[in-house]
Design an enzyme around this catalytic site. Structure first.
Site, short mmCIF file in Angstrom:
data_model
loop_
_atom_site.label_atom_id
_atom_site.label_comp_id
_atom_site.label_asym_id
_atom_site.label_seq_id
_atom_site.Cartn_x
_atom_site.Cartn_y
_atom_site.Cartn_z
CG HIS A 109 -25.53 -18.81 -13.94
ND1 HIS A 109 -23.92 -18.72 -13.11
CD2 HIS A 109 -26.54 -19.38 -11.90
CE1 HIS A 109 -24.14 -19.37 -11.87
NE2 HIS A 109 -25.01 -19.40 -11.55
CG HIS B 59 -27.71 -22.38 -12.31
ND1 HIS B 59 -27.24 -23.21 -11.12
CD2 HIS B 59 -29.22 -22.43 -12.15
CE1 HIS B 59 -27.87 -23.55 -9.92
NE2 HIS B 59 -29.53 -22.66 -10.76
CD GLU C 216 -26.36 -27.71 -6.08
OE1 GLU C 216 -26.34 -28.18 -5.89
OE2 GLU C 216 -26.18 -26.04 -6.24
NE ARG D 106 -20.92 -26.24 -8.58
CZ ARG D 106 -19.92 -25.72 -8.87
NH1 ARG D 106 -18.62 -26.35 -8.53
NH2 ARG D 106 -19.82 -24.32 -7.78
CD GLU E 242 -35.06 -23.08 -0.25
OE1 GLU E 242 -35.71 -22.19 -0.40
OE2 GLU E 242 -34.44 -23.89 -0.76
CG ASP F 224 -29.61 -25.76 -2.15
OD1 ASP F 224 -29.24 -24.80 -2.14
OD2 ASP F 224 -30.27 -26.54 -2.97
C1 UD1 Z 1 -23.99 -21.62 -6.76
C2 UD1 Z 1 -25.01 -22.54 -5.63
C3 UD1 Z 1 -25.85 -24.12 -6.11
C4 UD1 Z 1 -27.18 -22.25 -6.46
C5 UD1 Z 1 -26.18 -20.76 -7.51
C6 UD1 Z 1 -27.55 -20.10 -8.00
C7 UD1 Z 1 -22.67 -23.53 -4.74
C8 UD1 Z 1 -21.34 -25.31 -4.83
N1 UD1 Z 1 -23.58 -24.16 -5.48
O1 UD1 Z 1 -24.14 -21.83 -8.02
O2 UD1 Z 1 -26.61 -24.39 -5.26
O3 UD1 Z 1 -28.16 -23.33 -6.82
O4 UD1 Z 1 -25.24 -20.65 -7.36
O5 UD1 Z 1 -26.92 -19.66 -8.54
O6 UD1 Z 1 -22.82 -23.57 -3.79
N2 UD1 Z 1 -20.56 -15.81 -10.93
C9 UD1 Z 1 -19.62 -15.12 -11.68
N3 UD1 Z 1 -20.59 -13.55 -10.41
C10 UD1 Z 1 -21.08 -13.65 -10.24
C11 UD1 Z 1 -21.84 -15.08 -10.01
C12 UD1 Z 1 -21.18 -16.37 -10.70
O7 UD1 Z 1 -18.78 -14.51 -12.22
O8 UD1 Z 1 -22.26 -12.73 -9.51
C13 UD1 Z 1 -19.43 -17.22 -11.80
C14 UD1 Z 1 -17.30 -17.40 -11.44
O9 UD1 Z 1 -17.10 -17.42 -12.84
C15 UD1 Z 1 -17.73 -18.69 -10.54
C16 UD1 Z 1 -18.96 -18.71 -10.88
O10 UD1 Z 1 -20.25 -18.50 -11.49
O11 UD1 Z 1 -16.79 -19.07 -10.06
C17 UD1 Z 1 -19.60 -20.32 -10.27
O12 UD1 Z 1 -19.92 -19.98 -9.18
P1 UD1 Z 1 -20.08 -20.44 -7.99
O13 UD1 Z 1 -20.98 -20.11 -6.11
O14 UD1 Z 1 -19.13 -21.90 -7.22
O15 UD1 Z 1 -21.60 -22.27 -8.25
P2 UD1 Z 1 -23.14 -21.53 -8.84
O16 UD1 Z 1 -22.43 -22.53 -10.08
O17 UD1 Z 1 -23.15 -20.22 -9.09
N1 UDP Z 2 -33.77 -15.56 -10.95
C1 UDP Z 2 -33.15 -13.94 -10.87
N2 UDP Z 2 -32.76 -13.37 -12.07
C2 UDP Z 2 -32.36 -14.33 -13.58
C3 UDP Z 2 -32.30 -15.20 -12.96
C4 UDP Z 2 -32.92 -15.57 -11.92
O1 UDP Z 2 -33.45 -12.81 -10.39
O2 UDP Z 2 -32.23 -13.78 -13.99
C5 UDP Z 2 -34.03 -15.07 -9.54
C6 UDP Z 2 -35.09 -16.36 -9.87
O3 UDP Z 2 -35.78 -15.97 -10.20
C7 UDP Z 2 -34.97 -17.27 -8.48
C8 UDP Z 2 -33.34 -16.76 -8.17
O4 UDP Z 2 -33.31 -16.19 -8.89
O5 UDP Z 2 -35.34 -16.75 -6.92
C9 UDP Z 2 -32.89 -18.54 -8.62
O6 UDP Z 2 -31.67 -18.40 -8.54
P1 UDP Z 2 -30.88 -19.98 -9.75
O7 UDP Z 2 -31.65 -20.10 -10.52
O8 UDP Z 2 -30.12 -18.57 -10.19
O9 UDP Z 2 -30.23 -21.07 -8.40
P2 UDP Z 2 -31.27 -21.89 -7.93
O10 UDP Z 2 -32.47 -21.65 -6.86
O11 UDP Z 2 -31.26 -22.91 -8.79
O12 UDP Z 2 -30.29 -22.69 -6.43
#
Ligand code: UD1
Ligand code: UDP
Length: 372
Positions: free
Chosen positions: A242, A209, A132, A211, A118, A96
């Protein structure tokens, strides 16, 4: 050989696609092409390293604070170019995220079939989870074949008019991944986790985490956690934060420097999954954790107003408690103070599959696309 291009970009997509990517590369019927958008960077790379996945293409799009529109446009234009070069027979996307939707659209524009792994999860509210729920619906429209984890997910797709022959119930690949990383006597490398007394303390794992929880809901969640720990000496919280700065700011402000609250960096999947296995309960707004924790028999209180994963709620191990400070405090307190309530929820159930989803998906891909 069928040329299968997998596209993913965030931590959870990588965890759930990893068994499939490795399954494809070990199976002579397929040629595997791995493309990461790197919507996440460090959190994605940790998963790639754990599962020994070396991408063929890496769009490297992550930029701090970028908007959904920026992610979407970068993914569409990057994947468009790669598809024209790599010429896959089918593109597989997962779940998603914005990577999922934008990659599906790029595949459609190139008239390449899309397989949605999924598929079929629905909350019914396009603003929660945001974005999502919309990403899932749009991907569902673009997809030619839907790999639904559960029968309920299949029902959702049938209600939207998807042809039954294009929906396959497979279980969730997250269970395949989980079975690969759990070890009964796992020892943590992280010094903070290593020092925790899992025998005599009750450990709550916190993750947050989403939004739709940015701002006041997140403040409520962290204040509730602070209240819980302050009133119970045998409770400790581990919060692998996160990397999004919007979450870390509030977390550090409200929970930083507190006894028995451990704010740590995101964990790689293997230590994280083993942490879930050793802990007492979870407070989370994550999707994936709602699928994993029930497999260990760990109660999960979901810090959201709804869930698109009702199976574990029906099975009794997951409850949706919302984002109100008092409500989170009360509902968590019930589980900590009333052992009957705790044990009523602490049942190992596995509505998300038997760990064999990968094989089912590969067989269906071969049946459908093997003669092309
Ligand atoms: C994204 C997905 C969400 C998913 C989540 C899992 C979208 C819109 N959102 O949300 O569906 O549940 O990932 O975690 O697709 N960042 C880092 N390093 C990383 C990852 C993130 O620095 O490795 C920081 C960056 O500042 C980045 C921010 O996190 O801009 C947000 O990342 P983004 O992928 O836009 O959204 P998530 O909230 O992580
Ligand atoms: N997870 C991980 N390390 C962490 C936190 C979560 O590997 O520090 C794993 C968790 O077991 C799950 C996935 O990341 O499989 C969930 O990721 P997240 O919560 O970021 O995204 P969502 O599932 O809500 O899309």
């Amino acid at each position: 050989m069928i040329r299968v291009m997998t596209v993913f970009g965030t931590r959870p997509e990588a965890i759930k696609m990893a068994p499939l990517v490795n399954g494809l590369s070990q199976d002579d019927r397929f040629q595997s092409i791995v493309c990461v958008t790197a919507q996440h960077r460090e959190m994605l790379d940790a998963v790639l390293e754990l599962f020994s996945i070396i991408p063929d293409y890496d769009l490297n799009i992550m930029k701090h604070g970028q908007t959904l529109g920026e992610i979407t446009t970068k993914v569409i234009s990057g994947i468009d170019t790669i598809i024209r070069e790599a010429q896959p027979d089918i593109v597989l996307v997962h779940g998603d995220t914005t990577t999922t939707f934008a990659a599906s659209l790029a595949a459609f524009y190139n008239q390449i079939p899309v397989g949605h792994v999924e598929a079929g999860l629905r909350s019914g509210n396009i603003y929660s989870p945001y974005p999502e729920e919309m990403n899932r619906r749009l991907t569902g429209i673009l997809a030619n074949i839907h790999f639904a984890p559960t029968k309920g997910n299949k029902e959702n797709l049938l209600k939207e008019g998807k042809p039954e022959e294009n929906i396959i119930v497979t279980g969730n690949t997250v269970i395949d991944a989980l079975f690969q990383v759990i070890e009964e006597d796992y020892k943590f490398a992280d010094p903070v986790l290593n020092k925790i007394d899992f025998q005599n303390k009750r450990i709550i794992v916190l993750t947050a985490h989403r939004r739709e929880n940015w701002g006041q809901p997140m403040v409520n969640i962290f204040n509730a956690v602070d209240d819980i720990v302050a009133r119970r000496n045998d409770v400790e919280v581990v919060f692998p934060m996160h990397l999004n700065p919007k979450i870390r700011e509030y977390a550090v402000e409200i929970l930083g420097g507190k006894d028995r609250i451990h704010l740590i960096e995101p964990l790689s999947y293997k230590p994280f999954a083993n942490l879930l296995n050793k802990s007492y309960l979870m407070l989370t707004d994550s999707g994936g954790i709602q699928e994993e924790a029930p497999a260990f028999g760990k109660p999960v209180l979901v810090l959201r107003t709804e869930t698109e994963r009702p199976e574990a709620v029906e099975a009794g191990t997951v409850k949706v408690v919302g984002v109100n400070r008092g409500e989170i405090y009360t509902r968590t307190g019930e589980l900590l103070d009333d052992s009957a309530k705790y044990f009523a929820m602490a049942n190992a159930v596995n509505p998300y599959g038997d760990g064999k989803a990968t094989g089912r998906i590969l067989n269906v891909l071969f049946e459908r696309y093997g003669s092309r």
